[in-house]
Design a protein around this motif. Sequence first.
Motif, PDB file in Angstrom:
ATOM      1  N   GLU A  21      28.436  35.023  47.432  1.00 61.17           N
ATOM      2  CA  GLU A  21      28.532  36.086  46.622  1.00 61.17           C
ATOM      3  C   GLU A  21      29.802  36.798  46.659  1.00 61.17           C
ATOM      4  O   GLU A  21      30.016  37.628  45.805  1.00 61.17           O
ATOM      5  N   ASP A  22      30.632  36.274  47.647  1.00 70.07           N
ATOM      6  CA  ASP A  22      31.967  36.965  47.505  1.00 70.07           C
ATOM      7  C   ASP A  22      32.900  36.358  46.722  1.00 70.07           C
ATOM      8  O   ASP A  22      34.051  36.754  46.515  1.00 70.07           O
ATOM      9  N   THR A  23      32.746  35.148  46.352  1.00 70.30           N
ATOM     10  CA  THR A  23      33.484  34.260  45.498  1.00 70.30           C
ATOM     11  C   THR A  23      33.771  35.153  44.272  1.00 70.30           C
ATOM     12  O   THR A  23      32.978  35.441  43.453  1.00 70.30           O
ATOM     13  N   ALA A  24      35.026  35.286  44.261  1.00 64.62           N
ATOM     14  CA  ALA A  24      35.748  35.983  42.967  1.00 64.62           C
ATOM     15  C   ALA A  24      37.189  35.766  43.088  1.00 64.62           C
ATOM     16  O   ALA A  24      37.791  35.556  43.856  1.00 64.62           O
ATOM     17  N   VAL A  25      37.819  36.358  41.827  1.00 61.71           N
ATOM     18  CA  VAL A  25      39.175  36.752  41.981  1.00 61.71           C
ATOM     19  C   VAL A  25      39.365  38.041  42.694  1.00 61.71           C
ATOM     20  O   VAL A  25      38.571  39.091  42.066  1.00 61.71           O
ATOM     21  N   TYR A  26      40.399  38.155  43.486  1.00 60.31           N
ATOM     22  CA  TYR A  26      40.594  39.332  44.217  1.00 60.31           C
ATOM     23  C   TYR A  26      42.113  39.987  43.662  1.00 60.31           C
ATOM     24  O   TYR A  26      43.084  39.165  43.574  1.00 60.31           O
ATOM     25  N   TYR A  27      42.043  40.888  43.468  1.00 63.12           N
ATOM     26  CA  TYR A  27      43.179  41.825  42.854  1.00 63.12           C
ATOM     27  C   TYR A  27      43.633  43.213  43.655  1.00 63.12           C
ATOM     28  O   TYR A  27      42.586  43.999  44.031  1.00 63.12           O
ATOM     29  N   ASP A  73      47.538  50.302  34.563  1.00 65.80           N
ATOM     30  CA  ASP A  73      47.025  49.804  33.457  1.00 65.80           C
ATOM     31  C   ASP A  73      47.746  48.280  33.177  1.00 65.80           C
ATOM     32  O   ASP A  73      47.918  47.761  32.236  1.00 65.80           O
ATOM     33  N   PHE A  74      47.952  47.683  34.273  1.00 65.29           N
ATOM     34  CA  PHE A  74      48.454  46.331  34.508  1.00 65.29           C
ATOM     35  C   PHE A  74      48.021  45.743  35.764  1.00 65.29           C
ATOM     36  O   PHE A  74      47.762  46.476  36.660  1.00 65.29           O
ATOM     37  N   TRP A  75      47.732  44.386  36.043  1.00 68.11           N
ATOM     38  CA  TRP A  75      47.386  43.931  37.007  1.00 68.11           C
ATOM     39  C   TRP A  75      48.234  42.562  37.396  1.00 68.11           C
ATOM     40  O   TRP A  75      48.911  41.865  36.498  1.00 68.11           O
ATOM     41  N   GLY A  76      48.150  42.206  38.687  1.00 67.86           N
ATOM     42  CA  GLY A  76      48.898  40.947  39.055  1.00 67.86           C
ATOM     43  C   GLY A  76      48.095  39.879  38.749  1.00 67.86           C
ATOM     44  O   GLY A  76      46.851  39.988  38.177  1.00 67.86           O
ATOM     45  N   GLN A  77      48.276  38.535  39.269  1.00 69.45           N
ATOM     46  CA  GLN A  77      47.682  37.338  38.999  1.00 69.45           C
ATOM     47  C   GLN A  77      46.597  37.195  39.618  1.00 69.45           C
ATOM     48  O   GLN A  77      45.643  36.507  39.285  1.00 69.45           O
ATOM     49  N   GLY A  78      46.235  38.084  40.740  1.00 72.44           N
ATOM     50  CA  GLY A  78      45.110  37.828  41.431  1.00 72.44           C
ATOM     51  C   GLY A  78      45.149  36.676  42.612  1.00 72.44           C
ATOM     52  O   GLY A  78      46.049  35.700  42.417  1.00 72.44           O
ATOM     53  N   THR A  79      44.279  36.447  43.333  1.00 72.39           N
ATOM     54  CA  THR A  79      43.954  35.556  44.438  1.00 72.39           C
ATOM     55  C   THR A  79      42.717  34.969  44.472  1.00 72.39           C
ATOM     56  O   THR A  79      41.574  35.715  44.628  1.00 72.39           O
ATOM     57  N   GLN A  80      42.531  33.647  44.229  1.00 76.02           N
ATOM     58  CA  GLN A  80      40.963  33.093  44.318  1.00 76.02           C
ATOM     59  C   GLN A  80      40.406  32.929  45.544  1.00 76.02           C
ATOM     60  O   GLN A  80      40.924  32.446  46.572  1.00 76.02           O
ATOM     61  N   GLN A 107      61.786  47.246  40.303  1.00 68.08           N
ATOM     62  CA  GLN A 107      60.642  46.461  39.347  1.00 68.08           C
ATOM     63  C   GLN A 107      59.290  46.548  39.834  1.00 68.08           C
ATOM     64  O   GLN A 107      58.914  46.844  41.184  1.00 68.08           O
ATOM     65  N   VAL A 108      58.388  47.051  39.135  1.00 69.63           N
ATOM     66  CA  VAL A 108      56.966  47.125  39.351  1.00 69.63           C
ATOM     67  C   VAL A 108      56.380  45.868  39.453  1.00 69.63           C
ATOM     68  O   VAL A 108      56.451  44.976  38.600  1.00 69.63           O
ATOM     69  N   GLN A 109      55.563  45.432  40.734  1.00 70.26           N
ATOM     70  CA  GLN A 109      54.901  44.327  40.921  1.00 70.26           C
ATOM     71  C   GLN A 109      53.608  44.552  41.568  1.00 70.26           C
ATOM     72  O   GLN A 109      53.365  45.539  42.520  1.00 70.26           O
ATOM     73  N   LEU A 110      52.871  43.624  41.733  1.00 70.93           N
ATOM     74  CA  LEU A 110      51.429  43.386  42.198  1.00 70.93           C
ATOM     75  C   LEU A 110      51.441  42.072  42.738  1.00 70.93           C
ATOM     76  O   LEU A 110      51.286  41.458  41.507  1.00 70.93           O
ATOM     77  N   VAL A 111      51.586  41.535  43.561  1.00 69.29           N
ATOM     78  CA  VAL A 111      51.520  39.982  44.066  1.00 69.29           C
ATOM     79  C   VAL A 111      50.449  39.761  45.192  1.00 69.29           C
ATOM     80  O   VAL A 111      50.681  40.144  46.309  1.00 69.29           O
ATOM     81  N   GLU A 112      49.420  39.238  44.845  1.00 68.36           N
ATOM     82  CA  GLU A 112      48.551  38.859  45.729  1.00 68.36           C
ATOM     83  C   GLU A 112      48.423  37.571  46.325  1.00 68.36           C
ATOM     84  O   GLU A 112      48.963  36.610  45.540  1.00 68.36           O
TER      85      GLU A 112
END
Length: 114
Positions: free
Chosen positions: A88-94, A102-109, A1-6
């Motif tokens: 300025e580091d405020t962002a969603v991190y992936y 060509d796909f992304w995880g849900q990211g972490t805020q 299973q391909v996954q990216l979980v932040e």
Amino acid sequence: QVQLVESGGGLVQAGGSLRLSCKTSRSIFRFNTMGWYRQAPGKQRELVASITSAGSTNYADSVKGRLTISRDNAKNTVYLQMNSLKPEDTAVYYCNSYPYLDFWGQGTQVAVSS
């Protein structure tokens, strides 16, 4: 299973620290350079740090000396230690391969208050 979980994001005050984790599938992680990316509101996603399978690292100028990327090859996991955080580091991190897939995880805020 391909996954990216932040995971590991949160709200911190300026000067604080966070440690982000990204669990990936072996097919992504093995032999690949991995990167942490971030996307702030109204801005394009940008690469902030990368690490090769051999452990060589590279950082965006804006985060040098404050963020540290590392990887645990046995756990297919990549980390981002974030110190001396700024608003300025405020962002969603992936996380993703570098170059990214060509796909992304849900990211972490990550939110840094002044």
